[in-house]
Structures are given as C-alpha cells and as structure tokens.
Design a protein around this motif. Structure first.
Motif, PDB file in Angstrom:
ATOM      1  N   ILE A  58      71.522  95.976 142.098  1.00 36.47           N
ATOM      2  CA  ILE A  58      71.127  96.904 141.033  1.00 36.47           C
ATOM      3  C   ILE A  58      69.843  97.615 141.459  1.00 36.47           C
ATOM      4  CG2 ILE A  58      70.225  97.093 138.685  1.00 36.47           C
ATOM      5  CD1 ILE A  58      73.144  96.593 138.561  1.00 36.47           C
ATOM      6  N   LEU A  59      69.830  98.942 141.330  1.00 37.75           N
ATOM      7  CA  LEU A  59      68.636  99.747 141.575  1.00 37.75           C
ATOM      8  C   LEU A  59      68.149 100.279 140.238  1.00 37.75           C
ATOM      9  CD1 LEU A  59      69.860 101.890 144.642  1.00 37.75           C
ATOM     10  CD2 LEU A  59      69.084  99.509 144.597  1.00 37.75           C
ATOM     11  N   ALA A  60      66.885 100.026 139.905  1.00 40.99           N
ATOM     12  CA  ALA A  60      66.364 100.473 138.602  1.00 40.99           C
ATOM     13  C   ALA A  60      64.858 100.621 138.669  1.00 40.99           C
ATOM     14  CB  ALA A  60      66.738  99.473 137.513  1.00 40.99           C
ATOM     15  N   HIS A  61      64.329 101.689 138.070  1.00 38.78           N
ATOM     16  CA  HIS A  61      62.877 101.781 137.961  1.00 38.78           C
ATOM     17  C   HIS A  61      62.430 101.053 136.697  1.00 38.78           C
ATOM     18  CE1 HIS A  61      63.171 104.948 134.897  1.00 38.78           C
ATOM     19  NE2 HIS A  61      64.008 105.597 135.690  1.00 38.78           N
ATOM     20  N   ALA A  62      61.146 100.745 136.622  1.00 40.43           N
ATOM     21  CA  ALA A  62      60.625  99.811 135.625  1.00 40.43           C
ATOM     22  C   ALA A  62      60.850 100.255 134.181  1.00 40.43           C
ATOM     23  CB  ALA A  62      59.137  99.571 135.867  1.00 40.43           C
ATOM     24  N   HIS A 112      71.039  90.958 143.500  1.00 42.20           N
ATOM     25  CA  HIS A 112      69.755  91.564 143.857  1.00 42.20           C
ATOM     26  C   HIS A 112      69.379  92.633 142.831  1.00 42.20           C
ATOM     27  CE1 HIS A 112      69.845  89.802 147.939  1.00 42.20           C
ATOM     28  NE2 HIS A 112      71.146  90.074 147.909  1.00 42.20           N
ATOM     29  N   LEU A 113      68.115  92.640 142.450  1.00 45.40           N
ATOM     30  CA  LEU A 113      67.558  93.706 141.623  1.00 45.40           C
ATOM     31  C   LEU A 113      66.399  94.324 142.383  1.00 45.40           C
ATOM     32  CD1 LEU A 113      67.080  95.353 139.031  1.00 45.40           C
ATOM     33  CD2 LEU A 113      65.750  93.420 138.137  1.00 45.40           C
ATOM     34  N   VAL A 114      66.516  95.610 142.683  1.00 42.96           N
ATOM     35  CA  VAL A 114      65.453  96.323 143.392  1.00 42.96           C
ATOM     36  C   VAL A 114      64.763  97.233 142.389  1.00 42.96           C
ATOM     37  CG1 VAL A 114      64.852  97.748 145.372  1.00 42.96           C
ATOM     38  CG2 VAL A 114      66.896  96.296 145.460  1.00 42.96           C
ATOM     39  N   ILE A 115      63.446  97.087 142.264  1.00 44.01           N
ATOM     40  CA  ILE A 115      62.698  97.786 141.228  1.00 44.01           C
ATOM     41  C   ILE A 115      61.312  98.134 141.766  1.00 44.01           C
ATOM     42  CG2 ILE A 115      61.742  95.652 140.218  1.00 44.01           C
ATOM     43  CD1 ILE A 115      62.377  96.994 137.434  1.00 44.01           C
ATOM     44  N   LEU A 152      60.795  91.817 133.051  1.00 46.88           N
ATOM     45  CA  LEU A 152      61.350  91.529 134.378  1.00 46.88           C
ATOM     46  C   LEU A 152      61.609  90.023 134.461  1.00 46.88           C
ATOM     47  CD1 LEU A 152      62.148  92.764 137.098  1.00 46.88           C
ATOM     48  CD2 LEU A 152      59.824  92.295 137.901  1.00 46.88           C
ATOM     49  N   ASP A 153      62.683  89.605 133.801  1.00 49.24           N
ATOM     50  CA  ASP A 153      62.978  88.180 133.655  1.00 49.24           C
ATOM     51  C   ASP A 153      64.451  87.946 133.993  1.00 49.24           C
ATOM     52  OD1 ASP A 153      62.869  85.507 133.027  1.00 49.24           O
ATOM     53  OD2 ASP A 153      63.057  85.819 130.868  1.00 49.24           O
ATOM     54  N   PHE A 154      64.740  87.921 135.284  1.00 56.98           N
ATOM     55  CA  PHE A 154      66.110  87.737 135.760  1.00 56.98           C
ATOM     56  C   PHE A 154      66.106  86.587 136.781  1.00 56.98           C
ATOM     57  CE2 PHE A 154      65.634  92.098 134.433  1.00 56.98           C
ATOM     58  CZ  PHE A 154      66.770  92.339 133.667  1.00 56.98           C
ATOM     59  N   PRO A 155      66.056  85.344 136.306  1.00 53.68           N
ATOM     60  CA  PRO A 155      65.845  84.200 137.203  1.00 53.68           C
ATOM     61  C   PRO A 155      66.999  83.911 138.149  1.00 53.68           C
ATOM     62  CG  PRO A 155      66.286  83.463 134.958  1.00 53.68           C
ATOM     63  CD  PRO A 155      66.112  84.941 134.893  1.00 53.68           C
ATOM     64  N   ARG A 156      68.181  84.429 137.871  1.00 58.17           N
ATOM     65  CA  ARG A 156      69.340  84.074 138.699  1.00 58.17           C
ATOM     66  C   ARG A 156      69.616  85.076 139.821  1.00 58.17           C
ATOM     67  NH1 ARG A 156      73.861  81.353 134.685  1.00 58.17           N
ATOM     68  NH2 ARG A 156      72.426  80.007 133.532  1.00 58.17           N
ATOM     69  N   CYS A 157      68.780  86.092 139.956  1.00 58.45           N
ATOM     70  CA  CYS A 157      68.978  87.042 141.051  1.00 58.45           C
ATOM     71  C   CYS A 157      67.680  87.171 141.843  1.00 58.45           C
ATOM     72  CB  CYS A 157      69.421  88.405 140.533  1.00 58.45           C
ATOM     73  SG  CYS A 157      68.110  89.366 139.750  1.00 58.45           S
TER      74      CYS A 157
END
Length: 270
Positions: free
Chosen positions: A223-227, A246-249, A257-262
């Motif tokens: 996932i690509l996302a700005h804040a 994966h989360l790219v930010i 920003l609370d995604f503990p499984r990625c």
C-alpha cells in the motif's frame, strides 16, 4: 455486485455529475438495462433520485435511506468527494516521489506486479523506470502502461475494460476478469483511506473492486499512502488492515499509524 452497492454507486455518479444516463450505467456497472431500470425505479420510490428521459438526476429535497451493510448514502460522516484526478496530480508531489522511491526498493528484479491507477502509483511508475529490471507489469492505468512500456526489458500488459477518461484507466467486469487470469509477486495499491480498524478504502466502487482483485491475486500486497490518508474511512472498503504486507508512507508521528501486522516503511523527504 450487490443491489445496495449498485444503488450507492448510482447515487455517487449522479452527485458528481448532476445527471447520469441509463446507457452509461449499463456500461459502467456491467449489468443489463432491465437491472438499471429496476434500480432507478427503486431509488425513485425511496425519494433519492428522479428519473428523466434517458437517465436520472437527484431528487429535489431528497431524504434518502441508506441500505445494506455499511451504508454510504446517508452516513452522517460520509467523506467528501475526492478532488479530481488532475487536481490530485499536483498535490503532495514531494511526498509521492519519496514514497515511490522507497516502494521501488521492495520490488525484486524479474518480478511480476499489479499496479492500480492513481496519482501515487503514477509517481511509483516514474520511479520504477530507474529501479528494478526485467519486470512483468499488469495495470489498468493507461498512463502507467505508456510510461513503463518504454522500458525495453519490461513486459507490460494493459488490462481491458471500459475506459474512464477522468482517471485515464480501465474498469468493469472485463478488467476484473482479466485480473483473474494472473497471479503475481506484488500488487501496488494506492487507496483513498488508510484506517487502522476499518482498513483500506476507495471513494469509488469501481476502483475498490480492481484493487481488491489485484490484491487477491498477488503474493505480497504493498500500500502506498501519504500521511493525510491515515485515519480516513472512505466509501468502499478494499481490504482489512491484516491483509497487507507493506505500507509505504511519508514520515509521520500520527497516532493513526497503527498497523502492527504489516511492515511500515517511512519515506523521508530531502
């Protein structure tokens, strides 16, 4: 597509454009004319829309009733419509470029990848040309396909479907059917919302359907996302927070920003 999902999409299209034609709904939703006629009749009976010759408009002083699970028509905190694609192209440019550069480091040479249509994934495509080698790229974005097809060692496939001129991409049943034929190493998706409880979402049903299908047919999901997308719950859910790898930010200290499984990759701007 469930009836309530079609109804929500019909209302969304009318809200955006002021009017929608029956032909456009038949083509865009890939259903029969009789199904659309029945949908418009039901929405008119509920006071949501008014049928006119060849299509429908929003009813004056409407009081629509939401339907189905996760209703979206009358939701009090329903998110505003997205800015146009052309407007978004000129927003958060530094953040998108930084995110794209980090995302490119996650792609191995010789990989097969899905890329959905979006302004952040467009930045990713530009960055990709100077990064991984020998890729097989499958996308519904006409612009991304054009950019990457110039790479002599890339194999690029543009998914079929109904072209959307605003986003310059293909959508619909043919697009989804084409995706089903493949299984790739990575899917690269840029959603409208990234919510730690609700998950990742898009404003348009057609975009969520394509993103969901791409993710379902890939080994790793990026996932690509700005804040500013953090904590946002848009209209149509793509997937749960647990579904991504994966989360790219861009760099942020947001409590959302609370995604503990990625794996979270922060992009720092120069």
């Amino acid at each position: 597509m469930w009836t309530h999902e079609r109804h929500n999409e019909i209302v969304s299209r009318i809200s955006e454009n002021g009017k929608v034609t029956t032909n456009a709904l038949v083509d865009g939703l890939s259903v029969s004319r009789e199904t659309i006629r029945r949908d418009l009749l039901e929405l008119e009976q509920k006071g949501v829309i008014q049928r006119v010759h060849g299509g429908a408009v929003l009813a004056t002083n409407r009081k629509p009733k939401a339907e189905g699970p996760n209703p979206t028509i009358t939701k009090p905190n329903d998110p505003p419509s997205e800015n146009s694609f052309q407007q978004r192209l000129n927003e958060k440019l530094s953040e998108k470029r930084a995110i794209a550069q980090i995302a490119c480091t996650l792609i191995d040479d010789g990989s097969a990848i899905f890329i959905d249509a979006g302004t952040t994934t467009l930045a990713f495509a530009h960055a990709l040309t100077g990064s991984a080698k020998g890729l097989k790229v499958i996308t519904n974005s006409i612009e991304i396909a054009g950019i990457l097809s110039s790479q002599p060692d890339y194999e690029v496939l543009l998914l079929g479907g109904i072209p959307n001129t605003e986003v310059n991409a293909t959508y619909g049943e043919l697009t989804l059917s084409d995706i089903e034929r493949f299984h790739v190493d990575y899917s690269i998706i840029s959603p409208v919302g990234a919510h730690s409880v609700y998950g990742f979402s898009s404003y348009h049903l057609r975009e969520a359907e394509v993103a969901r299908a791409m993710m379902r047919h890939s080994t790793k999901r990026i996932i690509l996302a700005h804040a500013e997308k953090l904590g946002v719950q848009s209209r149509v859910k793509i997937c749960s927070p647990e579904s991504i790898d994966h989360l790219v930010i861009n760099d942020t200290d947001s409590p959302d920003l609370d995604f503990p499984r990625c794996q979270i990759h922060k992009a720092f701007m120069n």
